[in-house]
Scaffold this motif. Structure first.
Motif: not given
Length: 148
Positions: A98-99, A110-111, A113-114, A117-118, A131, A134, A138
């Protein structure tokens, strides 16, 4: 508790137990399922499906599936469908996919997107291997953007 967690209007994430609840899938209008596991079951409804045969192991190569999965999710979105991404616990593998989608098609870092999702599913935590994959992804996306 069974639930499908909504990341965007068209993208959901969950664990296997929730993903196999026909009632939830129907209620949420899911049209396609990406199962990020080697042996977790698919729902029995006649939905579009893709299996990504990866274990929740930092040494597994999930990166090689990011483009395919992001493309399928975006295709489902463009057709007005809803895509559910799940793995056994809905925490590491499905979150990474999903990220990757959010980074590719929503052009998020990345951060960021994370974080999205979180917020949708607080238990998400891609393992250290995913990670770092990912992070590599990126960088690939940033290089692609520079070359356009």
């Amino acid at each position: 508790m069974l639930q499908l967690c909504k990341i965007t209007d068209s993208l959901l994430i969950s664990n296997t137990k929730s993903a196999c609840s026909e009632e939830l899938l129907t209620q949420e209008g899911v049209t396609f399922c990406i199962n990020v596991s080697r042996q977790q079951p698919f729902p029995s409804l006649g939905l579009g499906t893709l299996r990504v045969p990866v274990l929740d192991d930092p040494s597994e190569n999930l990166h090689s599936y990011f483009e395919q999965c992001a493309g399928i999710i975006e295709d489902v979105v463009q057709k007005g469908g809803r895509c559910l991404v799940y793995c056994k616990n809905g925490r590491s593998r499905s979150a990474a996919v999903c990220i990757a989608y959010l980074m590719k098609h929503r052009h998020l870092k990345l951060e960021d997107a994370f974080e999205i999702v979180r917020i949708a599913r607080p238990v998400v935590q891609p393992n250290v291997g995913f990670w770092s994959q990912l992070k590599e992804y990126e960088q690939c996306l940033q290089e692609e953007a520079l070359n356009e």
